[in-house]
Design a protein around this motif. Structure first.
Motif, mmCIF file in Angstrom:
data_model
loop_
_atom_site.group_PDB
_atom_site.id
_atom_site.type_symbol
_atom_site.label_atom_id
_atom_site.label_comp_id
_atom_site.label_asym_id
_atom_site.label_seq_id
_atom_site.Cartn_x
_atom_site.Cartn_y
_atom_site.Cartn_z
ATOM 1 N N LEU A 9 0.813 -1.219 0.000
ATOM 2 C CA LEU A 9 0.000 0.000 0.000
ATOM 3 C C LEU A 9 0.845 1.268 0.000
ATOM 4 O O LEU A 9 0.594 2.170 -0.799
ATOM 5 N N PRO A 10 1.874 1.419 0.876
ATOM 6 C CA PRO A 10 2.693 2.640 0.813
ATOM 7 C C PRO A 10 3.335 2.828 -0.550
ATOM 8 O O PRO A 10 3.438 3.940 -1.049
ATOM 9 N N HIS A 11 3.776 1.721 -1.163
ATOM 10 C CA HIS A 11 4.387 1.830 -2.482
ATOM 11 C C HIS A 11 3.380 2.304 -3.520
ATOM 12 O O HIS A 11 3.688 3.132 -4.377
ATOM 13 N N MET A 12 2.168 1.791 -3.419
ATOM 14 C CA MET A 12 1.121 2.218 -4.350
ATOM 15 C C MET A 12 0.829 3.703 -4.193
ATOM 16 O O MET A 12 0.602 4.412 -5.167
ATOM 17 N N LEU A 13 0.810 4.175 -2.941
ATOM 18 C CA LEU A 13 0.572 5.599 -2.704
ATOM 19 C C LEU A 13 1.686 6.444 -3.290
ATOM 20 O O LEU A 13 1.457 7.515 -3.845
ATOM 21 N N LEU A 14 2.936 5.967 -3.158
ATOM 22 C CA LEU A 14 4.067 6.689 -3.716
ATOM 23 C C LEU A 14 3.960 6.771 -5.232
ATOM 24 O O LEU A 14 4.210 7.806 -5.850
ATOM 25 N N GLU A 211 14.222 -3.724 -1.000
ATOM 26 C CA GLU A 211 14.130 -2.311 -0.648
ATOM 27 C C GLU A 211 13.907 -2.175 0.854
ATOM 28 O O GLU A 211 13.040 -2.835 1.429
ATOM 29 N N LYS A 212 14.688 -1.331 1.504
ATOM 30 C CA LYS A 212 14.665 -1.212 2.968
ATOM 31 C C LYS A 212 13.259 -0.927 3.500
ATOM 32 O O LYS A 212 12.801 -1.544 4.458
ATOM 33 N N THR A 213 12.587 0.025 2.887
ATOM 34 C CA THR A 213 11.293 0.462 3.425
ATOM 35 C C THR A 213 10.177 -0.534 3.169
ATOM 36 O O THR A 213 9.073 -0.381 3.695
ATOM 37 N N LYS A 214 10.471 -1.574 2.348
ATOM 38 C CA LYS A 214 9.439 -2.552 2.033
ATOM 39 C C LYS A 214 9.638 -3.872 2.778
ATOM 40 O O LYS A 214 9.002 -4.868 2.466
ATOM 41 N N PHE A 215 10.556 -3.882 3.755
ATOM 42 C CA PHE A 215 10.840 -5.139 4.452
ATOM 43 C C PHE A 215 10.899 -4.912 5.958
ATOM 44 O O PHE A 215 11.590 -4.021 6.445
ATOM 45 N N ASN A 216 10.126 -5.726 6.680
ATOM 46 C CA ASN A 216 10.173 -5.733 8.148
ATOM 47 C C ASN A 216 10.176 -7.199 8.586
ATOM 48 O O ASN A 216 9.194 -7.916 8.400
ATOM 49 N N PHE A 217 11.291 -7.653 9.136
ATOM 50 C CA PHE A 217 11.490 -9.076 9.396
ATOM 51 C C PHE A 217 10.495 -9.608 10.425
ATOM 52 O O PHE A 217 10.214 -8.976 11.441
ATOM 53 N N SER A 218 9.984 -10.831 10.139
ATOM 54 C CA SER A 218 9.127 -11.561 11.060
ATOM 55 C C SER A 218 9.660 -12.982 11.178
ATOM 56 O O SER A 218 10.151 -13.562 10.197
ATOM 57 N N SER A 219 9.578 -13.568 12.373
ATOM 58 C CA SER A 219 10.091 -14.926 12.590
ATOM 59 C C SER A 219 9.382 -15.948 11.703
ATOM 60 O O SER A 219 9.937 -17.002 11.400
ATOM 61 N N SER A 220 8.176 -15.644 11.259
ATOM 62 C CA SER A 220 7.454 -16.586 10.397
ATOM 63 C C SER A 220 8.116 -16.735 9.032
ATOM 64 O O SER A 220 7.894 -17.733 8.334
ATOM 65 N N ILE A 222 11.113 -17.469 8.426
ATOM 66 C CA ILE A 222 12.070 -18.575 8.448
ATOM 67 C C ILE A 222 11.454 -19.812 7.805
ATOM 68 O O ILE A 222 12.134 -20.610 7.162
ATOM 69 N N TRP A 223 10.152 -19.964 7.945
ATOM 70 C CA TRP A 223 9.476 -21.139 7.397
ATOM 71 C C TRP A 223 9.145 -20.970 5.928
ATOM 72 O O TRP A 223 9.278 -21.899 5.149
ATOM 73 N N ASN A 224 8.770 -19.771 5.551
ATOM 74 C CA ASN A 224 8.398 -19.621 4.144
ATOM 75 C C ASN A 224 8.192 -18.152 3.804
ATOM 76 O O ASN A 224 7.610 -17.397 4.575
ATOM 77 N N ILE A 225 8.696 -17.743 2.664
ATOM 78 C CA ILE A 225 8.348 -16.464 2.057
ATOM 79 C C ILE A 225 8.139 -16.728 0.575
ATOM 80 O O ILE A 225 8.704 -17.665 0.008
ATOM 81 N N THR A 226 7.304 -15.903 -0.046
ATOM 82 C CA THR A 226 7.128 -16.061 -1.490
ATOM 83 C C THR A 226 8.335 -15.474 -2.207
ATOM 84 O O THR A 226 9.171 -14.802 -1.604
ATOM 85 N N GLU A 227 8.413 -15.670 -3.488
ATOM 86 C CA GLU A 227 9.660 -15.428 -4.195
ATOM 87 C C GLU A 227 9.936 -13.964 -4.495
ATOM 88 O O GLU A 227 11.079 -13.531 -4.465
ATOM 89 N N GLU A 228 8.922 -13.158 -4.797
ATOM 90 C CA GLU A 228 9.175 -11.815 -5.312
ATOM 91 C C GLU A 228 9.290 -10.785 -4.203
ATOM 92 O O GLU A 228 8.494 -10.797 -3.254
ATOM 93 N N VAL A 229 10.304 -9.907 -4.329
ATOM 94 C CA VAL A 229 10.522 -8.834 -3.356
ATOM 95 C C VAL A 229 10.737 -7.532 -4.116
ATOM 96 O O VAL A 229 11.099 -7.521 -5.292
ATOM 97 N N HIS A 230 10.518 -6.416 -3.418
ATOM 98 C CA HIS A 230 10.735 -5.092 -4.008
ATOM 99 C C HIS A 230 12.224 -4.757 -4.024
ATOM 100 O O HIS A 230 12.909 -4.896 -3.007
ATOM 101 N N THR A 231 12.711 -4.285 -5.180
ATOM 102 C CA THR A 231 14.112 -3.878 -5.327
ATOM 103 C C THR A 231 14.151 -2.562 -6.097
ATOM 104 O O THR A 231 13.322 -2.333 -6.985
ATOM 105 N N VAL A 232 15.140 -1.697 -5.750
ATOM 106 C CA VAL A 232 15.264 -0.384 -6.399
ATOM 107 C C VAL A 232 16.559 -0.354 -7.209
ATOM 108 O O VAL A 232 17.634 -0.685 -6.688
ATOM 109 N N LEU A 233 16.456 0.052 -8.475
ATOM 110 C CA LEU A 233 17.609 0.189 -9.364
ATOM 111 C C LEU A 233 17.870 1.660 -9.638
ATOM 112 O O LEU A 233 16.940 2.471 -9.666
ATOM 113 N N ASP A 234 19.169 2.005 -9.839
ATOM 114 C CA ASP A 234 19.551 3.352 -10.293
ATOM 115 C C ASP A 234 19.880 3.262 -11.777
ATOM 116 O O ASP A 234 20.622 2.367 -12.208
#
Length: 744
Positions: A9-14, A211-220, A222-234
């Motif tokens: 949601l924050p990314h969409m607003l941006l 991307e730093k602002t799009k990631f907040n670590f959770s102990s869950s 460790i068991w599974n995350i989906t494959e796609e993450v936000h990344t910023v290129l210059d």
């Protein structure tokens, strides 16, 4: 994936904010598409040949998706936002993983990721290389100015209780920074001991650039995350001239008119373009940088008083009577000394005049507002129409008076609670004293149907003309309030309801008085139905609407629900109104109001007078809750004298009580056509009273000659002398009422 979706949601607003900023300026060539789905595609990026600067900026727009999705060049790297101003490209990258099953067998879903992006670099300020797992390490490799770079990160934990949410310090999660200028990266995830050395088995190691602002670590995770993450290129422009030697006149140079080039701080090759100060838009398009009118937005200029837009700039100045440069970062604007004196003098005079005139103006406006409000209510409530109708009867001493609002406010001591003498479904009744100390009853209605104004006026006129000794006389009304106020003569001995059902008062009202009250009430209803120029149906006949004076003379009141019936109509379709227990069941079922509805309600009042019981009383046994049902059933079972009020029965009136009970019974017929008219009822009651007063007549008259014809729906009674007569209304023969042609 789950970790990135929660911050979508924050990314969409941006993205939305960036899109809004570009809307006012041209962002792509006129013939080129500037959007793929929800993502804005500004030049130098483009989706078709001739619409992008070079192959590095080609965007594949897959329109088969819903909505269409943009991908970088011909890769599977999804683009989520493109920023012209800071040269950043927001994409979705894929996480690498190294997974095992319990027992050490490798899981086929393990992957090694490569993120080759040609000249685009991984943003060192926006991203972090992240490793997740409890027996895990991962490498990241890439090139910085054609030199190989390798680094890594390790993560350990014996059990999940050791892992802290939001912390990536090596326990379950590890992060390292991305160096400046890193590109063409790949990363791989590994396990030290196939995750078997951990007390709580967890299957995978995950590695990704996020991307730093799009990631907040959770102990869950460790068991599974989906494959796609936000990344910023210059991104930068390469192979299009040098920044220092560039010129907007050069066909190869990327920065166009009113734009400048900027060399990346991380030392990456190439440059980016920005519009010069005072300009806004897309610096990569010919004439894409357009003049900004800073004076239209206080955030864009530094002026204190006046702002004048210039091409690429603006100037500040002071208003008349001030001097200075007019800038917030300069001397600003200072009031001239002579102007200070003039202003002070003017302000002083102004406040003196304002102080003197404001109070006067307030009082004038308040008075005018009140007068306009009164005038509005007067017209809204049909005041002009009522005046017109009353003027036609100006010679009559009985004409209703139109009272002023202040007059009635004074009469009731500003409608003090102590002056309330009754409350009902249609309003509140106050006792008041007019200027001549005459007591009156003032009814303050709750609501009035604005569409019924003309009918209300007609009703006031008609009721004011009713000069019947057994009707509470309407003295007038007030139309200067939101709802009309009605003024009636004051009747001082309470209601019939109180005298019947109050244990202290009931014995004081004898059967002779009860019979007389019934006859007087019936006479009034007969008069309303038959003698008025336009018949009136009361519609709310009940013991609480029959008032008594000091001689126990009946006064019928409360015509708030009454209806005027045009002469050519025998029934009216209306919204059902009335009081439960007294309401005509046929009227309740069909909504067809007739004069017989009043007959039914009067029959309930007769039953009350005979039994001393209320029309509805839920405290009684079920078979006795409805007085009508209880009364009729008792008559059928020949139990009349078991339900009559004890103190009204004596040796001489048993036959008379039976006659009145039978009369009440026929009035309470379910079918209106089987009920008598009120004229017949009144004649019957008058006949019973007269025979009781002159009991010697009974011995001399032939029973056939005194037989009532009420059951044959006759309009007259036959007496011993053979003459026909009506119910004693000779004094009213001359009271023919005029009504409005369209009165209800």
């Amino acid at each position: 994936m789950g970790v990135s979706y929660q911050l979508m949601l924050p990314h969409m607003l941006l993205t939305a904010a960036a899109t809004a900023a570009l809307v006012s300026h041209r962002i792509a060539e006129t013939v080129c598409e500037d959007r793929c789905g929800d993502v804005v595609i500004p030049y130098p990026f483009g989706t078709t040949t001739g619409c992008f600067l070079d192959d590095n900026f080609f965007i594949t727009c897959k329109k088969s998706s819903n909505p269409p999705q943009p991908f970088l060049r011909k890769s599977n790297i999804l683009v989520t936002n493109i920023s012209i101003n800071d040269g950043r490209l927001h994409v979705m990258s894929t996480a690498g993983r190294d997974c095992y099953r319990e027992g050490g067998e490798s899981d086929p879903i393990s992957t090694r990721r490569m993120f080759s992006l040609s000249e685009f670099t991984i943003s060192s300020t926006e991203n972090m290389f992240t490793v997740i797992g409890c027996d895990s390490y991962a490498y990241i490799e890439g090139y910085i100015r054609n030199r190989l770079y390798t680094s890594g990160c390790m993560s350990f934990c014996d059990k999940l209780d050791d892992v802290e949410n939001g912390t990536c310090a090596g326990t379950g999660c590890c992060q390292i920074e991305i160096p400046k200028g890193l590109k063409q990266i790949n990363y791989s995830a590994h396990s030290f001991d196939k995750h078997e050395s951990v007390l709580e088995f967890n299957p995978c190691t995950f590695a990704f650039v996020v991307e730093k602002t799009k990631f907040n670590f959770s102990s869950s995770y460790i068991w599974n995350i989906t494959e796609e993450v936000h990344t910023v290129l210059d991104w930068t422009v390469t192979d299009h001239g040098e920044c220092e030697n560039g010129s907007s006149s050069s066909m190869n140079y990327a920065c166009k008119e009113n734009a400048k080039c900027i060399v990346p701080e991380d030392g990456s090759p190439g440059y980016r373009c920005q519009c010069q100060p005072g300009y806004g838009g897309n610096p990569y398009l010919p004439n894409g940088c357009e003049d900004i009118d800073e004076c239209n937005d206080s955030r864009l200029h530094n002026c204190t008083h006046k702002c004048e837009n210039q091409v690429g700039n603006y100037t500040c100045s002071c208003r008349k009577g001030y001097h200075g440069d007019g800038r917030k970062d300069g001397t600003g604007c200072t009031l001239n000394q002579l102007s200070v004196i003039k202003v002070a003098l003017g302000v002083g005079i102004f406040f003196v005049v304002l102080l003197v005139s404001s109070s006067w103006l307030y009082l004038v406006l308040k008075r005018r507002k009140l007068m306009k409000l009164k005038q509005k209510f007067f017209q809204q409530n049909g005041g002009l129409l009522l005046q017109q109708q009353l003027s036609k009867r100006s010679t009559s001493s009985e004409t209703a008076k139109i009272f002023a609002a202040e007059e009635l406010k004074t009469a009731t001591n500003n409608y003090d609670e102590s002056r309330i003498i009754g409350r009902g479904g249609f309003g509140t009744v106050y006792k008041g004293f007019l200027a001549d100390n005459r007591p009156v009853a003032i009814k303050k209605s709750k609501i009035i149907d604005k569409s019924q104004t003309e009918q209300f006026v007609n009703e006031v006129v008609v009721l004011s003309q009713i000069n019947h000794r057994n009707v509470v006389r309407l003295l007038g009304c007030c139309l200067e309030t939101e709802v009309p106020l009605l003024v009636y003569e004051f009747v001082n001995n309470g209601t019939l309801f109180e005298h019947i059902h109050n244990k202290d008062k009931a014995p004081t009202i004898s059967w002779e008085n009860r019979l007389r009250i019934a006859a007087e009430t019936a006479g009034v209803l007969s008069y309303l139905h038959s003698a008025a120029a336009t018949p009136i149906i009361h519609r709310d006949v009940k013991s609480t609407n029959i008032l008594l004076d000091h001689n126990f003379t009946a006064k019928v009141s409360d015509f708030g629900a009454s209806k005027l019936v045009p002469i050519d109509e025998t029934q009216l379709s209306t919204m059902v109104q009335g009081t439960l227990g007294y309401l005509d069941p046929e009227y309740l079922h069909t909504s067809q109001l007739t004069e017989k509805s009043d007959v039914y309600s009067f029959g309930v009042v007769l039953a009350e007078l005979l039994t001393g019981k209320k029309a509805l009383l839920f405290e009684r046994p079920e078979e006795q809750r409805s007085l009508v049902k209880y009364f009729v059933t008792s008559l059928k079972e020949s139990c009349l004298f078991e339900i009559l009020e004890n103190h009204i029965v004596n040796d001489g009136n048993e036959e008379q009580l039976k006659e009145v009970a039978e009369l009440a019974k026929i009035c309470l017929n379910v079918k209106g056509e089987e009920r008598p008219t009120m004229r017949e009822v009144a004649m019957e009651l008058d006949g019973l009273r007269m025979m009781h007063k002159h009991s010697w007549v009974n011995a001399e008259l032939n029973p056939e000659e005194t037989e009532r014809l009420i059951y044959d729906n006759s309009d007259v009674y036959k007496y011993g002398d053979g003459s026909n007569t009506t119910a004693g209304y000779d004094s009213l023969k001359d009271h023919v009422l005029e009504v409005l042609d369209d009165g209800r």
